[in-house]
Write a protein that holds these residues in place. Structure first.
Motif, PDB file in Angstrom:
ATOM      1  N   GLU A 280      -2.861   8.369  11.687  1.00  0.00           N
ATOM      2  CA  GLU A 280      -1.610   7.678  11.931  1.00  0.00           C
ATOM      3  C   GLU A 280      -1.841   6.287  12.492  1.00  0.00           C
ATOM      4  O   GLU A 280      -1.174   5.308  12.112  1.00  0.00           O
ATOM      5  CB  GLU A 280      -0.762   8.518  12.877  1.00  0.00           C
ATOM      6  N   ALA A 282      -4.479   4.452  12.042  1.00  0.00           N
ATOM      7  CA  ALA A 282      -4.994   3.581  10.972  1.00  0.00           C
ATOM      8  C   ALA A 282      -3.850   3.049  10.109  1.00  0.00           C
ATOM      9  O   ALA A 282      -3.798   1.858   9.752  1.00  0.00           O
ATOM     10  CB  ALA A 282      -5.992   4.363  10.128  1.00  0.00           C
ATOM     11  N   SER A 283      -2.863   3.981   9.783  1.00  0.00           N
ATOM     12  CA  SER A 283      -1.732   3.519   8.964  1.00  0.00           C
ATOM     13  C   SER A 283      -0.884   2.504   9.723  1.00  0.00           C
ATOM     14  O   SER A 283      -0.405   1.510   9.166  1.00  0.00           O
ATOM     15  CB  SER A 283      -0.900   4.725   8.538  1.00  0.00           C
ATOM     16  N   ARG A 284      -0.729   2.780  11.067  1.00  0.00           N
ATOM     17  CA  ARG A 284       0.040   1.838  11.887  1.00  0.00           C
ATOM     18  C   ARG A 284      -0.668   0.490  12.000  1.00  0.00           C
ATOM     19  O   ARG A 284      -0.033  -0.575  12.023  1.00  0.00           O
ATOM     20  CB  ARG A 284       0.295   2.405  13.277  1.00  0.00           C
ATOM     21  N   GLN A 285      -2.022   0.568  12.116  1.00  0.00           N
ATOM     22  CA  GLN A 285      -2.791  -0.690  12.182  1.00  0.00           C
ATOM     23  C   GLN A 285      -2.614  -1.490  10.901  1.00  0.00           C
ATOM     24  O   GLN A 285      -2.459  -2.722  10.930  1.00  0.00           O
ATOM     25  CB  GLN A 285      -4.276  -0.365  12.413  1.00  0.00           C
ATOM     26  N   ILE A 286      -2.587  -0.780   9.765  1.00  0.00           N
ATOM     27  CA  ILE A 286      -2.388  -1.487   8.480  1.00  0.00           C
ATOM     28  C   ILE A 286      -0.992  -2.107   8.441  1.00  0.00           C
ATOM     29  O   ILE A 286      -0.792  -3.261   8.049  1.00  0.00           O
ATOM     30  CB  ILE A 286      -2.594  -0.501   7.322  1.00  0.00           C
ATOM     31  N   ALA A 287      -0.014  -1.278   8.885  1.00  0.00           N
ATOM     32  CA  ALA A 287       1.374  -1.817   8.891  1.00  0.00           C
ATOM     33  C   ALA A 287       1.494  -2.993   9.846  1.00  0.00           C
ATOM     34  O   ALA A 287       2.177  -3.996   9.567  1.00  0.00           O
ATOM     35  CB  ALA A 287       2.348  -0.706   9.264  1.00  0.00           C
ATOM     36  N   ASP A 289      -0.904  -5.043  10.779  1.00  0.00           N
ATOM     37  CA  ASP A 289      -1.547  -6.220  10.177  1.00  0.00           C
ATOM     38  C   ASP A 289      -0.638  -6.846   9.130  1.00  0.00           C
ATOM     39  O   ASP A 289      -0.538  -8.089   9.019  1.00  0.00           O
ATOM     40  CB  ASP A 289      -2.875  -5.791   9.544  1.00  0.00           C
ATOM     41  N   GLN A 290       0.065  -5.972   8.370  1.00  0.00           N
ATOM     42  CA  GLN A 290       0.984  -6.533   7.372  1.00  0.00           C
ATOM     43  C   GLN A 290       2.141  -7.282   8.048  1.00  0.00           C
ATOM     44  O   GLN A 290       2.528  -8.379   7.626  1.00  0.00           O
ATOM     45  CB  GLN A 290       1.532  -5.397   6.488  1.00  0.00           C
ATOM     46  N   GLN A 291       2.665  -6.695   9.149  1.00  0.00           N
ATOM     47  CA  GLN A 291       3.753  -7.368   9.860  1.00  0.00           C
ATOM     48  C   GLN A 291       3.273  -8.674  10.486  1.00  0.00           C
ATOM     49  O   GLN A 291       3.999  -9.680  10.486  1.00  0.00           O
ATOM     50  CB  GLN A 291       4.306  -6.428  10.949  1.00  0.00           C
ATOM     51  N   ARG A 330       2.009  -7.575  19.114  1.00  0.00           N
ATOM     52  CA  ARG A 330       0.632  -7.102  18.871  1.00  0.00           C
ATOM     53  C   ARG A 330       0.075  -6.477  20.128  1.00  0.00           C
ATOM     54  O   ARG A 330      -0.565  -5.427  20.095  1.00  0.00           O
ATOM     55  CB  ARG A 330      -0.220  -8.277  18.430  1.00  0.00           C
TER      56      ARG A 330
END
Length: 352
Positions: A280, A282-287, A289-291, A330
């Motif tokens: 979770e 990792a997915s949040r980190q990706i999201a 980074d996208q934000q 962040r």
């Protein structure tokens, strides 16, 4: 018979004739209790001439008498040896005295018979002399014969008297030696009685010491039995305590095994949750980074629009400076991630 068997064994072992006769004398006298004679020795051995057993018999009696004198004359002999020596000496002298008396009686009978025969012969001669008075020559010859025969008989009588005197002297000597042996035997018996008394006293003392030792041994045995009984009781108590401790240890070990199984189960669940949380995150980190990338693009667009507005002489829509809203967000996201990781580590530590 045993005597003939022993003599046959001696004949094979002893080649010398005199030595063989002496060994047979000793065998007959000491082992079988028989008085050896020259005739009996010759009948048993049948070796050599008739003088050989007679000489061996004389040497044997001389040797026995000498040894008996030496043995009995020792005053410092032990009681048992002195007693045995005294009895042996008494037996030897009794046997020698009996043999001497028997020989003397034989000589007396022979002398008496010869004397009676001589007397009868003299009487017959006298009768013939009286009957032959008329025949002088015949009487003279007969008288001469009678004188010669009388002289021979007188010589024989003197010889017999001499032999009687010698035998009487030997008998007296034997009696004296027997008296000496009897005295030595009495002394030996008295010494033996004294030694026997001492031995009895020592035996009584030994019995008393043995009784005391046996009593002490029984006391020590009772003490050892009591100590062994107490040791067995202590050992049984220790065994019982060890069994109880072993049971307690077994129960604690079972509880620890159950706790360990539960902890392993919790650890597995925590690791599963940690893996899901990490996914979770990792997915949040990706999201995130996208934000952040989108915010940065938006910020750049706002800055470009602000510059265009400045260049065109229009004030910006807001007098507040432009901020980077992505930095605060962040930091919040990072604090949330750090809090989640700490919780996961704590859960893993407690489960282990």
């Amino acid at each position: 018979m045993p005597l003939e068997t022993d003599i046959a064994a001696l004949r094979e072992r002893v080649p010398d004739t005199q030595e063989l006769y002496r060994e047979v004398c000793a065998l007959m006298f000491f082992r079988y209790g028989e008085t050896p004679t020259a005739n009996k020795l010759y009948q048993l051995v049948r070796k050599g001439s008739m003088s050989a057993p007679a000489k061996a018999l004389r040497d044997f009696w001389t040797e026995v008498r000498d040894k008996t004198r030496v043995d009995v004359g020792q005053p410092d002999l032990p009681a048992e040896v002195a007693t045995a020596a005294g009895e042996l000496a008494a037996t030897l002298w009794r046997l020698s005295s009996d043999a001497a008396n028997a020989a003397l009686e034989v000589f007396r009978r022979d002398a008496q018979h010869e004397l009676e025969a001589a007397r009868e012969h003299v009487q017959d001669t006298v009768a013939e002399h009286e009957a032959a008075v008329n025949a002088a020559e015949q009487a003279s010859r007969e008288a001469a014969d009678l004188r010669i025969e009388n002289a021979r008989l007188l010589a024989r009588l003197v010889e017999l008297e001499t032999a009687k005197t010698m035998l009487t002297d030997q008998l007296a000597q034997s009696r004296n030696e027997s008296a000496v042996a009897s005295t030595a035997l009495s002394d030996a018996r008295r010494e033996f009685a004294e030694e026997l008394g001492k031995l009895r006293v020592m035996h009584n003392q030994s019995e008393q010491r043995l009784a005391a030792t046996e009593k002490r041994a029984l006391l020590e045995i009772d003490s050892e039995r009591a100590a062994a009984r107490q040791t067995r009781q202590e050992l049984q108590a220790a065994i019982d305590r060890m069994a109880a401790a072993q049971a307690t240890h077994q129960a604690e070990r079972d509880q620890l095994r159950d706790a360990l199984s539960a902890a392993k189960t919790q650890l597995t669940a925590s690791m599963t949750r940690c893996a899901s949380v990490e996914g979770e995150l990792a997915s949040r980190q990706i999201a995130l980074d996208q934000q952040i990338a989108a915010s940065e693009l938006l910020r750049k667009k706002l800055e470009a629009l602000s510059r265009q507005l400045v260049e065109s002489g229009r004030p910006p829509a807001s007098s507040l400076p432009l901020r980077r809203p992505s930095s605060a967000r962040r930091r919040g996201v990072r604090r949330e991630l750090k809090f989640t990781e700490t919780a996961i580590r704590r859960s893993s530590t407690e489960g282990g």
